[in-house]
Design a protein around this motif. Structure first.
Motif, mmCIF file in Angstrom:
data_model
loop_
_atom_site.group_PDB
_atom_site.id
_atom_site.type_symbol
_atom_site.label_atom_id
_atom_site.label_comp_id
_atom_site.label_asym_id
_atom_site.label_seq_id
_atom_site.Cartn_x
_atom_site.Cartn_y
_atom_site.Cartn_z
ATOM 1 N N GLU A 1 -6.283 6.258 3.002
ATOM 2 C CA GLU A 1 -6.747 5.531 1.819
ATOM 3 C C GLU A 1 -5.571 4.863 1.130
ATOM 4 O O GLU A 1 -5.654 3.720 0.672
ATOM 5 C CB GLU A 1 -7.375 6.490 0.801
ATOM 6 C CG GLU A 1 -8.575 7.265 1.296
ATOM 7 C CD GLU A 1 -8.866 8.459 0.391
ATOM 8 O OE1 GLU A 1 -8.604 8.366 -0.826
ATOM 9 O OE2 GLU A 1 -9.328 9.490 0.924
ATOM 10 N N GLU B 1 -3.559 -3.711 -2.809
ATOM 11 C CA GLU B 1 -3.088 -3.730 -4.188
ATOM 12 C C GLU B 1 -1.697 -4.359 -4.326
ATOM 13 O O GLU B 1 -1.421 -5.051 -5.294
ATOM 14 C CB GLU B 1 -3.091 -2.299 -4.740
ATOM 15 C CG GLU B 1 -2.843 -2.228 -6.233
ATOM 16 C CD GLU B 1 -3.006 -0.817 -6.776
ATOM 17 O OE1 GLU B 1 -3.758 -0.016 -6.157
ATOM 18 O OE2 GLU B 1 -2.370 -0.518 -7.786
ATOM 19 N N ARG C 1 -4.846 0.933 0.367
ATOM 20 C CA ARG C 1 -4.642 0.471 -1.012
ATOM 21 C C ARG C 1 -3.308 -0.273 -1.147
ATOM 22 O O ARG C 1 -3.210 -1.274 -1.860
ATOM 23 C CB ARG C 1 -4.689 1.669 -1.971
ATOM 24 C CG ARG C 1 -4.686 1.274 -3.441
ATOM 25 C CD ARG C 1 -5.059 2.426 -4.334
ATOM 26 N NE ARG C 1 -4.167 3.559 -4.194
ATOM 27 C CZ ARG C 1 -2.960 3.644 -4.768
ATOM 28 N NH1 ARG C 1 -2.507 2.652 -5.505
ATOM 29 N NH2 ARG C 1 -2.213 4.707 -4.593
#
Lengths: 500, 479
Positions: free
Chosen positions: B299, B307, B303
């Protein structure tokens, strides 16, 4: 008055009134042991120095205004319960020189209550047996007839209490090992509900069945001892969180209207006629006291013995695997490698009955046999438990004989394990079901004591003690003592053959 | 004929609980003298009883959740019976048919995409003591006895050693992220058992399974698999038959050897542990454990891509180890208001910081440079206060001393010289003392300019602004 003849509650009264001291009392018991134990052979290890020291401390505490539930009371401990600093042999060569550096939880609790420990009592090796004949060291003699067994495996504790060599004692009961010797020696013995008393420090025989219980001269003493040793212990995950009631408060002689069941399977063929007569009379006494008596049935009773002799040996085969000579206890010399060392240590360290049960248990757990034996036995165990559950929906307690016979002759059954196993036929079921049961004297057959077994549901100790107390108060049996007339008055010595 | 391997793996991971699994002795045995972290329970003394360590159960459940397992509502412990001197009770408390977690999976990267490796079960058991052989004698250290071990059993889903390698690294990353195990593979915190079979390529039916035990390091695991696959291949190529057996691993000789043939297969006589009541695991507790789980590597990787706009390569490097990923995110948070891009932070970490970590063998958790100071350094660089050369030097000093960036710059006088008037005399001096290079430059070899800039930098100990310097040189040499 002879101090060693006192019950625990009588002695406590005298101690509290300062009429006697704990040292006097302890010394009286030690002297009594010197007088009679060469013939009874109840003790494997005596602890006279530490006992007197503990008694002195008890007197000191009392002088300082303190009291304790058992302050200054001399007790005996079955040699399968760890007492720090004293040999804990389990009646086995393999632990002959084992001295635990820790106390069992029950010992800690008794210590806190002020008890004095006289010594460690004889037992069938690892509590496997019904006569103490499986002890690696010697056989204990029944105080009522020295040619007979005291029962077992807590035979040393039962004989010690019966012969006034201790005011009370601890035993352990895996299939009747407290109740059957209590019955054969004419005293009171209680197997508490599984989980009522911590097993921490009790050397395991069969972990799902083992329970420590008191052996006493009367029901009141039993309640006193149970109150001290019962209760949750963080070190035993199988101990119950249930609060501990004051069991002496349950001792009321009033049992009017109580419902008492009599399982018909407990009067099956094989029961000695004199035992049946005594037990039937006892049941009449309970009826006369106002209890409602009715016959009932525990239909799976006949399967208790085979079930027990699969589960208990299976657990024992694992529990006894740790005795391998590597860390403590007996280790065979002259082994070529570790595998031979294991073989020789266990071959010479264990006696025949222990080996028999290790083999039975190993077999029952083996691949290909597990389902047919161990797993099947667990299922039958559930059925046996359900029998009791059903019965206790209808009855407050169940009553019957503790043992099918009175004390048998030393040597009579030792060559026939099955005959010996049948000695526990009425007591095994309660361990399988995890419920509580008590044996107390209910008369004599051929001059030998007969025991009445009263059993209750899980955590039903109060109702069991209440019925037992009512019966005891209505009958004279607990006041009878063995004569010990035939015993020689040998001078006490640490006889190497008899006592290590 | 061509054969293909099928491999299944059992991984034993020591759990990072403070105390042992069935008693309160410390489980941190690495530095302890032999037999000092012991008590009647972990020595299996007569009458002692086990009490379950709740944290150990939580760690196993957390791992099960991370491995997409079903968490049992009802679980129990069993006794596994066998004799060995390092096993104190003659049985090991383990779990047999009702493990805490079962039926999960782990996704690994394989050439051409991803692959799911099935997890059969995750269960809890106790470690054994350790035998030490000295001069013909065997000694036993029981400090390790009772240290919690988690066993993670895969389905036989691997078809190559490379997949096993990927899986173990992935599993290790997850365990370290969760903080349940150190994952230290060369010190026995992760140990393995493998089963290997070969079958003809293109045939569905699997071959005869051979188990390899006692693989105490990652290296041993990979080497033993390579050896065993080759061995089985040779046997089969020569028309031989593989026996169903258990083999040991001889690390020194690098070979597997027969430990037990099928006829003498171990019978561990498992049965339910009567000293420990069965565990009833409420869904509330499972959810509570889940809520405490940190973000997992996969995860976090995804991200970092979305991000921070990092490359797959950088995101992979930064999320490999949780402390590094944490460090990166802390630095990014501080850097953002100062206009520094995540990519710049990533470059510094994966470049200079990793180089320093590798060179010194420092654990990421022990980095002495706080994220604030790394950002400060980058700010100074962006302000042209220091040169890149100085910046790298300052980071190295910070890394070793823990001092603040500005303090080091001040102490060592590293502020960049951007004033042409200050640099001009040095440029003149360099031109005077390097006539050959000057001649080459004038002869058209413009790359020599870099050498001359370097000489100025050397003379100023890296403080001269390289752009100003180059401009001055160009101007003076073309004059």
């Amino acid at each position: 008055m002879k101090l060693y003849e006192l019950t625990i509650h009588e002695a406590l009264n005298l101690l509290r009134r300062r009429e006697i001291s704990a040292v006097e009392l302890t010394q009286a018991l030690l002297d009594r042991i010197v007088d009679v134990d060469n013939d009874i052979k109840a003790y494997i290890t005596l602890l006279p120095e530490t006992a007197l020291e503990e008694a002195r401390l008890a007197d000191e505490r009392r002088r300082e205004g303190m009291d304790g539930a058992l302050l200054g009371i001399p007790l005996a401990v079955k040699d399968v319960i760890c007492l720090a600093g004293a040999p804990t042999t389990c009646g086995s060569r393999i632990l002959e020189n084992f001295i635990p550096p820790y106390d069992a939880t029950v010992i800690e609790r008794l210590h806190q209550a002020g008890a004095v420990f006289l010594g460690k009592t004889n037992t069938d090796e690892f509590a496997m047996g019904s006569s103490t004949e499986n002890s690696a060291f010697f056989t204990t003699h029944n105080p009522w007839d020295p040619s007979r067994v005291p029962g077992g495996s807590s035979g040393g504790s039962a004989a010690a209490v019966s012969a006034d060599e201790a005011l009370g004692a601890l035993g352990s009961d895996t299939g009747g090992s407290v109740r059957q010797p209590a019955s054969l020696c004419g005293i009171v013995g209680l197997k508490p509900t599984y989980g009522r008393v911590s097993r921490y420090g009790l050397v395991a025989f069969a972990s799902s069945l083992d329970q420590i219980g008191p052996l006493c001269k009367d029901v009141t003493d039993c309640a006193l001892l149970l109150h001290v040793i019962a209760g949750h212990d963080a070190r035993d995950s199988t101990s119950w969180h249930a609060p501990v009631p004051d069991y002496t408060q349950a001792l009321r002689s009033e049992i009017k209207g109580l419902r008492i069941g009599v399982p018909r399977e407990y009067f099956a063929a094989g029961i000695q006629p004199g035992v049946e007569t005594a037990v039937r009379k006892a049941i009449q006494v309970l009826a006369d006291l106002g209890a409602e008596i009715a016959e009932t049935s525990l239909p799976h009773t006949e399967y208790a013995l085979p079930t027990y002799y699969l589960i208990a040996p299976a657990e024992a085969s694992a529990n006894l695997a740790r005795y391998d000579g590597v860390k403590y206890g007996y280790a065979a010399a002259d082994a070529a490698d570790i595998w031979e060392a294991y073989r020789k240590t266990r071959q010479h360290g264990f006696g025949a009955e222990v080996k028999r049960r290790i083999m039975l248990g190993t077999y029952a757990l083996s691949a290909g046999y597990y389902d047919a034996y161990y797993l099947k036995a667990q299922k039958v165990r559930t059925l046996i438990k359900q029998d009791f559950d059903r019965a206790f929906q209808q009855f407050d307690v169940l009553v019957g004989p503790t043992s099918p016979t009175v004390a048998f002759k030393i040597g009579e059954k030792i060559a026939d394990p099955l005959q010996m196993y049948l000695s526990d036929i009425f007591t095994l079921g309660h361990n399988l079901a995890g419920i509580c049961a008590l044996s107390l004297p209910c008369g004599f057959c051929d001059g030998l004591p007969v025991g009445l077994q009263i059993s209750g549901p899980a955590m039903g100790e109060e109702i069991v003690l209440r019925v037992a107390y009512a019966y005891e108060q209505a009958t004279p049996w607990h006041t009878y003592k063995p004569a010990l007339r035939n015993l020689s008055q040998n001078e006490y010595q640490m006889d190497k053959e008899h006592r290590r | 004929m061509e054969y293909e391997p099928t491999i299944g793996l059992e991984t034993h991971a020591q759990l990072l609980t403070a105390s042992k699994v069935f008693c309160s002795c410390s489980s941190n045995y690495a530095a302890a003298s032999p037999n000092t972290l012991v008590c009647p329970v972990c020595l299996g003394m007569p009458g002692s009883l086990p009490v379950i360590n709740q944290r150990a159960v939580e760690y196993v459940i957390m791992t099960g959740l991370a491995l997409n397992c079903r968490i049992a509502e009802f679980s129990r412990f069993d006794r596994k019976n066998y004799h060995y001197p390092d096993l104190v009770k003659g049985y090991q408390i383990s779990q047999y048919d009702l493990p805490l977690c079962r039926d999960g999976w782990v996704e690994i990267q394989v050439s051409g995409g991803t692959k799911r490796i099935g997890i059969q079960d995750v269960h809890l058991e106790e470690d054994t003591g350790k035998l030490i052989h000295v001069g013909g004698q065997s000694l036993i250290d029981f400090n390790r006895s009772g240290v919690p071990l988690m066993e993670i059993v895969t389905k036989p889903d691997f078809t190559s050693i490379e997949e096993v390698r990927e899986y173990v690294l992935k599993l290790r990353r997850i365990l370290r992220y969760l903080g349940v195990s150190s994952g230290n593979m060369e010190e026995g915190a992760m140990r393995f058992e493998a089963n290997v079979s070969l079958h003809p390529a293109g045939v569905a039916e699997k071959g005869t399974r051979v188990e390899i035990k006692n693989l105490n390091s990652f290296r041993a695991l990979l080497r033993s698999l390579e050896y065993e696959i080759n061995r089985q291949n040779q046997v089969l190529q020569q028309g031989g038959k593989i026996d169903r057996e258990t083999r040991g691993w001889d690390d020194e000789r690098g070979v597997t050897f027969v430990q037990r043939s099928k006829e003498f297969a171990d019978d561990y006589r498992y049965f339910p542990e009567p000293d420990l009541p069965p565990l009833e695991i409420s869904r509330e507790w499972v959810e509570e454990i889940r809520s405490r789980m940190p973000e997992l590597p996969d995860e976090r990787y995804r991200r970092f891509l979305s991000e921070y706009g990092l490359s797959a390569y950088d995101a992979g490097l930064l999320t490999d180890d949780r402390p590094i990923a944490d460090y990166f995110e802390q630095a990014v948070a501080i850097a953002k208001p100062r206009g520094i891009q995540p990519k710049t932070i990533a470059n510094w970490i994966t470049g200079e910081l990793f180089r320093l970590l590798r060179a010194s063998g420092t654990e990421p958790t022990a980095i002495q440079v706080p994220p604030e100071q790394l950002v400060e350094l980058i700010v100074m660089l962006n302000e042209n206060s220091i040169t890149m050369t100085s910046a790298k030097h300052v980071l190295e000093v910070m890394f070793h001393t823990g001092k603040a960036a500005r303090d080091i710059v001040a102490e060592e006088g590293l502020l960049q010289i951007a004033d042409a008037n200050q640099i001009a005399p040095i440029v003149d001096e360099v031109i005077r003392t390097n006539p050959d290079a000057v001649a080459q430059y004038k002869g058209g070899k413009e790359t020599v300019l870099r050498f001359l800039v370097g000489q100025v930098m050397r003379a100023t100990r890296g403080k001269a602004d390289p752009n100003v310097t180059a401009e001055l040189l160009r101007k003076k040499l073309s004059a």
